[in-house]
Design a protein around this motif. Structure first.
Motif, PDB file in Angstrom:
ATOM      1  N   THR A 177      21.452 -10.426 -32.298  1.00 34.87           N
ATOM      2  CA  THR A 177      21.051  -9.281 -31.490  1.00 34.87           C
ATOM      3  C   THR A 177      19.570  -9.458 -31.160  1.00 34.87           C
ATOM      4  O   THR A 177      18.791  -9.846 -32.031  1.00 34.87           O
ATOM      5  CB  THR A 177      21.265  -7.968 -32.260  1.00 34.87           C
ATOM      6  N   ILE A 178      19.186  -9.167 -29.915  1.00 33.41           N
ATOM      7  CA  ILE A 178      17.803  -9.392 -29.488  1.00 33.41           C
ATOM      8  C   ILE A 178      17.249  -8.113 -28.866  1.00 33.41           C
ATOM      9  O   ILE A 178      17.891  -7.493 -28.009  1.00 33.41           O
ATOM     10  CB  ILE A 178      17.711 -10.552 -28.487  1.00 33.41           C
ATOM     11  N   VAL A 179      16.067  -7.721 -29.315  1.00 34.28           N
ATOM     12  CA  VAL A 179      15.324  -6.611 -28.717  1.00 34.28           C
ATOM     13  C   VAL A 179      14.016  -7.182 -28.209  1.00 34.28           C
ATOM     14  O   VAL A 179      13.274  -7.826 -28.973  1.00 34.28           O
ATOM     15  CB  VAL A 179      15.067  -5.490 -29.731  1.00 34.28           C
ATOM     16  N   LEU A 180      13.724  -6.970 -26.926  1.00 30.08           N
ATOM     17  CA  LEU A 180      12.505  -7.550 -26.358  1.00 30.08           C
ATOM     18  C   LEU A 180      11.765  -6.552 -25.496  1.00 30.08           C
ATOM     19  O   LEU A 180      12.346  -5.599 -24.966  1.00 30.08           O
ATOM     20  CB  LEU A 180      12.830  -8.815 -25.561  1.00 30.08           C
ATOM     21  N   THR A 181      10.463  -6.777 -25.382  1.00 33.72           N
ATOM     22  CA  THR A 181       9.655  -6.053 -24.402  1.00 33.72           C
ATOM     23  C   THR A 181       9.198  -7.058 -23.348  1.00 33.72           C
ATOM     24  O   THR A 181       9.026  -8.245 -23.641  1.00 33.72           O
ATOM     25  CB  THR A 181       8.412  -5.395 -25.039  1.00 33.72           C
ATOM     26  N   THR A 182       9.014  -6.583 -22.144  1.00 37.21           N
ATOM     27  CA  THR A 182       8.544  -7.456 -21.078  1.00 37.21           C
ATOM     28  C   THR A 182       7.931  -6.632 -19.961  1.00 37.21           C
ATOM     29  O   THR A 182       8.275  -5.463 -19.767  1.00 37.21           O
ATOM     30  CB  THR A 182       9.695  -8.321 -20.517  1.00 37.21           C
TER      31      THR A 182
END
Length: 261
Positions: A190-195
């Protein structure tokens, strides 16, 4: 624009009424969202919206003032060390031990978790196997970003947190890292990212939360949020071009990495 209510049947991360204040400044206000297993979830927003503070609280790096976060069934405030063992974190900027090679750094970081690993496996994951004997100072910007992702994977985390993972990268390196991120998700993470890159969010994220002034102001799949805006009567002043300047750049310079810079 209202939030899209989506039922997550197999949640990995549940954030409920998360709150953080610094004096009179409310950095994060009553934030709630859920992330499913094997989902790429993006948190978007302008500078100061509360994105990094939100991640730091979930990662147990910053103490919340209120609310509850459950990660893989574990309450992060009751069992922060258990959470730390289950997550991988790639920060906006990372300092390395400059006198250790990439291979040695991976082995060292794995030992922090009591694990024995094959460092080449992790270097292959981010396409750096040929740089195993290199030192961090010998890496390009894109290589350093990919290596920081490899370091975040050494404890075999169930959730990988990426904070602005492609900031400062050229188009080839940015798109290559997209492929790495998608491959990691396909392997079960599972991946949580900000961009800050909207194209990146459209390309990678199953769903996004758009934050402003510490609140979520929209949440849903990128295509759904775009369609809602169109349905509201929005239209651009000029027709959308069939290509943009980045397409021109990549067409002229190629899609391959320039890691030898």
């Amino acid at each position: 624009m209202t939030q899209q209510q989506t039922v997550i049947h197999d949640p990995m991360l549940i954030v409920d009424q998360l709150h953080k204040r610094y004096g009179d400044l409310v950095a994060v206000e009553s934030l709630s969202f859920t992330v499913g297993r094997k989902e790429i979830f993006g948190i978007l927003g302008p500078n100061g919206a509360g994105k990094t503070t939100t991640l730091e609280m979930i990662e147990t790096l910053r103490e919340p003032d209120g609310g509850k976060v459950t990660l893989n069934g574990v309450d992060i405030r009751r069992s922060p060390m258990d959470v730390k063992r289950m997550i991988g974190v790639q920060l906006q900027s990372t300092s390395f031990f400059d006198r250790l090679t990439l291979r040695e750094l991976l082995v060292l970081f794995a030992e922090f978790y009591g694990r024995k690993i094959d460092p080449l496996r992790y270097l292959q994951e981010v396409d750096l196997a040929d740089r195993a004997a290199s030192y961090p100072a010998q890496l390009s910007g894109g290589q350093k970003q990919r290596f920081s992702v490899a370091l975040a994977l050494v404890n075999d985390p169930v959730v990988l947190f990426l904070d602005e993972p492609t900031t400062g990268l050229d188009p080839q390196a940015r798109r290559h890292l997209w492929g790495v991120i998608q491959r990691i998700r396909d392997e079960g993470k599972t991946i949580v990212l900000t961009t800050h890159y909207m194209e990146e969010a459209e390309e990678l994220c199953d769903r996004v939360a758009i934050m402003d002034h510490g609140k979520i102001i929209a949440l849903g799949a990128p295509r759904v949020l775009i369609q809602k805006l169109v349905d509201s009567g929005f239209s651009r002043e000029r027709a959308h071009a069939l290509a943009n300047l980045e397409d021109v750049f990549l067409s002229l310079t190629g899609h391959s990495l320039r890691d030898d810079e």
